[in-house]
Motif scaffolding. Structure first.
Motif, PDB file in Angstrom:
ATOM      1  N   LEU A   1      13.033  13.800 -36.670  1.00  0.00           N
ATOM      2  CA  LEU A   1      12.083  14.570 -36.488  1.00  0.00           C
ATOM      3  C   LEU A   1      11.977  16.043 -37.553  1.00  0.00           C
ATOM      4  O   LEU A   1      11.482  16.702 -38.005  1.00  0.00           O
ATOM      5  N   LYS A   2      13.275  16.277 -37.870  1.00  0.00           N
ATOM      6  CA  LYS A   2      13.879  17.734 -38.364  1.00  0.00           C
ATOM      7  C   LYS A   2      13.213  17.465 -39.486  1.00  0.00           C
ATOM      8  O   LYS A   2      12.600  19.060 -39.767  1.00  0.00           O
TER       9      LYS A   2
ATOM     10  N   PHE B   1       9.316  17.841 -39.826  1.00  0.00           N
ATOM     11  CA  PHE B   1       8.787  18.819 -39.846  1.00  0.00           C
ATOM     12  C   PHE B   1       9.429  20.292 -40.391  1.00  0.00           C
ATOM     13  O   PHE B   1       7.444  20.250 -40.730  1.00  0.00           O
ATOM     14  N   LYS B   2      10.629  20.153 -41.473  1.00  0.00           N
ATOM     15  CA  LYS B   2      10.264  20.462 -42.804  1.00  0.00           C
ATOM     16  C   LYS B   2       9.212  19.949 -43.532  1.00  0.00           C
ATOM     17  O   LYS B   2       8.518  21.042 -44.045  1.00  0.00           O
TER      18      LYS B   2
ATOM     19  N   THR C   1       6.357  18.570 -42.837  1.00  0.00           N
ATOM     20  CA  THR C   1       4.961  18.967 -42.272  1.00  0.00           C
ATOM     21  C   THR C   1       4.862  20.526 -41.996  1.00  0.00           C
ATOM     22  O   THR C   1       3.704  21.278 -42.944  1.00  0.00           O
TER      23      THR C   1
ATOM     24  N   PRO D   1       4.115  24.318 -40.274  1.00  0.00           N
ATOM     25  CA  PRO D   1       4.086  25.003 -38.675  1.00  0.00           C
ATOM     26  C   PRO D   1       3.175  24.343 -38.250  1.00  0.00           C
ATOM     27  O   PRO D   1       2.796  24.386 -37.808  1.00  0.00           O
TER      28      PRO D   1
ATOM     29  N   ILE E   1       1.901  20.808 -37.097  1.00  0.00           N
ATOM     30  CA  ILE E   1       2.668  21.436 -35.329  1.00  0.00           C
ATOM     31  C   ILE E   1       1.303  21.631 -34.828  1.00  0.00           C
ATOM     32  O   ILE E   1       1.636  21.959 -33.025  1.00  0.00           O
TER      33      ILE E   1
ATOM     34  N   ILE F   1       6.921  17.969 -28.560  1.00  0.00           N
ATOM     35  CA  ILE F   1       7.364  18.627 -29.626  1.00  0.00           C
ATOM     36  C   ILE F   1       7.393  19.778 -30.235  1.00  0.00           C
ATOM     37  O   ILE F   1       8.282  19.802 -31.326  1.00  0.00           O
ATOM     38  N   TRP F   2       6.768  20.826 -29.677  1.00  0.00           N
ATOM     39  CA  TRP F   2       6.795  22.429 -29.974  1.00  0.00           C
ATOM     40  C   TRP F   2       7.400  22.645 -30.020  1.00  0.00           C
ATOM     41  O   TRP F   2       8.570  22.848 -30.821  1.00  0.00           O
TER      42      TRP F   2
ATOM     43  N   TYR G   1      10.637  20.789 -32.317  1.00  0.00           N
ATOM     44  CA  TYR G   1      10.430  21.843 -33.647  1.00  0.00           C
ATOM     45  C   TYR G   1      11.217  22.751 -33.726  1.00  0.00           C
ATOM     46  O   TYR G   1      11.581  23.974 -34.537  1.00  0.00           O
ATOM     47  N   GLU G   2      10.490  23.674 -32.413  1.00  0.00           N
ATOM     48  CA  GLU G   2      11.350  24.992 -32.722  1.00  0.00           C
ATOM     49  C   GLU G   2      12.744  24.929 -32.271  1.00  0.00           C
ATOM     50  O   GLU G   2      14.068  25.676 -32.734  1.00  0.00           O
TER      51      GLU G   2
ATOM     52  N   LEU H   1      14.660  23.336 -36.014  1.00  0.00           N
ATOM     53  CA  LEU H   1      14.346  24.372 -36.782  1.00  0.00           C
ATOM     54  C   LEU H   1      15.354  25.670 -36.645  1.00  0.00           C
ATOM     55  O   LEU H   1      14.634  26.548 -37.291  1.00  0.00           O
TER      56      LEU H   1
END
Length: 537
Positions: A116-117, A120-121, A123, A125, A128, A144-145, A148-149, A152
């Motif tokens: 997941l990390k 997210f990197k 995609t 921000p 998302i 998911i939100w 992400y936070e 990251l």
């Protein structure tokens, strides 16, 4: 009266169209795979379409260890698992999009934080944010939100959530979770069993569920409840020494007896001091003893487990340790896990996550293996799992199960190694060239937890009863033989050991040499005493 800002609507439409174009551009560059028979060198049981994490890893070219079990959509109308795959039916097929496969992963596959990390990197921000804006009250969008936070350490350009029931981040039906705390910004409950610096995940399996249902700690107390205090003290002392010796033997060492005793004393104190960098370095100094040729403290260069080429001396790693630059943060993550998270987890699960996480990190030049097993003792003792005054001889059981132990260690190392880029150094070491820290923060500790539970269960089912029974037989033997023949305790000990090692019979060699002074009648009576005690107890 409602005032409509035409310019604001126009800006929203432009931003929304921009996101759509980026999704379309990504889809052209990295389309989600169709049906395949081989995926990243893994054969599927039959031709099927990768889904969830498998699809995301492929579409976004994510450099991360593959999950132990991958998912795909097969042609059959039943869900089944085979060869490291779980095949779902056509009705489970997700939308071929980021949100489609992310939702599938969270619903059916649990959390793989390393993947997941990296996702997210990859995609960024905006995709998302678009997911959350499209379904601001949806539980998957808010999870998911949050992830992400949390992963990251950066906030998305979104206002705090105001609606939606608080959803757990970890699906407790799939993976073991912590008690958790609410995150009002996302309206989720953060029940992750760790921190962004260290968070191993463990899946619920029938084996682990069965072990936890047994309440092994209560079983251990019940086993020892009928043991007299003096016998229990001797049992504890023997098991402590046995565990210390076994821990050295696992590493292929045969140190002097005084060094084995010293390490046994340290194991006996496990759980009394919190785990932090200073404590780990103190323990390393004790483990190493003679440090003239070993750097003490955190490594200042790379590290690996494996061999060297006989001709060139080049490293041949089976496992590459964490980069030395990442060690302070990783050790801080272990410390926070032990202090803040482990107390809320089942003790064996917590011990598996902490101890095997440590050994994969391999923070020291030497002594990692014994400290790894010490951490198991530390967690079990600190959480009150052990009966008072007793140390489970985990290292002794591991030594008996050494092949299974190696397989458990390799269950992650083999998946990790292809994603570590390294080059050999002039000193026969390795230098890691890519960012690998997250691979040690986030790993699937399920096989490790199952293995550790099996070791603890063997201790309770076999080792504790066997050791107390051994001492009862030994005490009875010494008492009865002393009434028959006058001999020193040292000679009685040797006599008992010979009988114990030879199924109750004194060998011809022992009869002729060490115990040549015994008559045939005396030898027969001694063997009969031993046999009767074994039968009665």
């Amino acid at each position: 009266m409602i005032v409509i800002d035409i310019h604001e609507i126009h800006r929203f439409e432009i931003n929304h169209r921009s996101r759509e174009l980026k999704f379309m551009e990504h889809a052209r560059r990295n389309p989600f795979s169709g049906a395949v028979t081989v995926f990243h060198e893994r054969w599927l049981p039959e031709k099927a379409t990768p889904a969830g994490y498998a699809a995301l890893i492929d579409a976004y070219a994510l450099a991360a260890p593959l999950p132990r079990t991958l998912s795909a959509i097969g042609p059959r109308h039943k869900v089944y698992a085979a060869d490291g795959w779980r095949l779902y039916t056509p009705r489970h097929e997700p939308e071929a999009s980021l949100i489609g496969h992310l939702t599938f992963a969270l619903r059916y596959e649990g959390l793989d934080l390393a993947v997941l990390k990296r996702l997210f990197k990859a995609t960024g921000p905006e995709p998302i944010q678009a997911i959350v804006e499209a379904a601001p009250t949806g539980s998957y969008a808010r999870r998911i939100w949050f992830l992400y936070e949390w992963l990251l350490g950066a906030e998305l350009d979104l206002p705090d959530a105001t609606r939606g029931n608080y959803a757990p981040v970890v699906d407790a039906k799939l993976q073991w979770d912590a008690e958790g705390a609410p995150s009002p910004r996302h309206r989720v409950r953060n029940n992750l069993p760790g921190t962004p610096d260290f968070c191993p995940m463990i899946f619920r399996t029938p084996a682990i569920e069965a072990f936890i249902a047994r309440d092994l700690a209560a079983e251990a107390r019940a086993v020892l409840a009928e043991v007299p205090a003096d016998l229990l003290a001797r049992t504890a002392a023997f098991l402590l020494l046995k565990d210390s010796r076994s821990s050295f033997q696992i590493e292929g060492e045969n140190p002097p007896q005084d060094r084995i005793r010293r390490w046994g004393q340290i194991i006996g104190e496990a759980g009394r001091h919190p785990i932090d960098r200073a404590e780990l370095e103190r323990l390393q100094r004790i483990v190493i003893g003679d440090a003239r040729f070993v750097h003490l403290g955190l490594r200042q260069e790379g590290g690996f487990i494996g061999e060297h080429d006989r001709t060139t001396g080049a490293p041949l790693p089976d496992h590459v340790s964490a980069r030395h630059e990442d060690l302070p943060a990783l050790i801080a993550g272990l410390e926070a896990f032990d202090r803040d998270v482990a107390p809320g987890l089942d003790p064996v699960l917590a011990a598996a996550g902490l101890a095997f996480g440590f050994v994969y990190i391999h923070p020291f030049e030497d002594g990692n293996g014994r400290l790894h097993r010490y951490l198991i003792h530390h967690v079990l003792a600190a959480r009150g799992f052990n009966p008072p005054g007793l140390v489970f001889p985990v290292s002794a059981v591991i030594l008996e199960r050494i092949e299974a132990y190696r397989q458990v260690l390799e269950s992650y190392s083999r998946r990790l190694l292809p994603h570590v880029s390294w080059r050999p150094t002039d000193r026969g070491n390795v230098e890691v060239l890519n960012d690998t820290g997250d691979f040690y923060r986030f790993f699937d500790a399920t096989p490790h937890a199952e293995f550790l539970f099996a070791c603890v269960a063997q201790t309770i089912d076999s080792d504790l009863p066997a050791e107390t029974r051994f001492l009862r037989v030994y005490d009875g033997f010494k008492s009865r033989v002393s009434g028959l023949i006058d001999m020193p305790d040292r000679t009685l000990d040797l006599l008992f050991r010979f009988l114990h090692q030879n199924d109750g019979r004194l060998s011809e060699r022992a009869r002729a040499r060490e115990f040549g002074a015994l008559t045939e009648e005396e030898t027969g009576r001694i063997e009969a005493i031993y046999a009767q005690l074994q039968k009665d107890l």
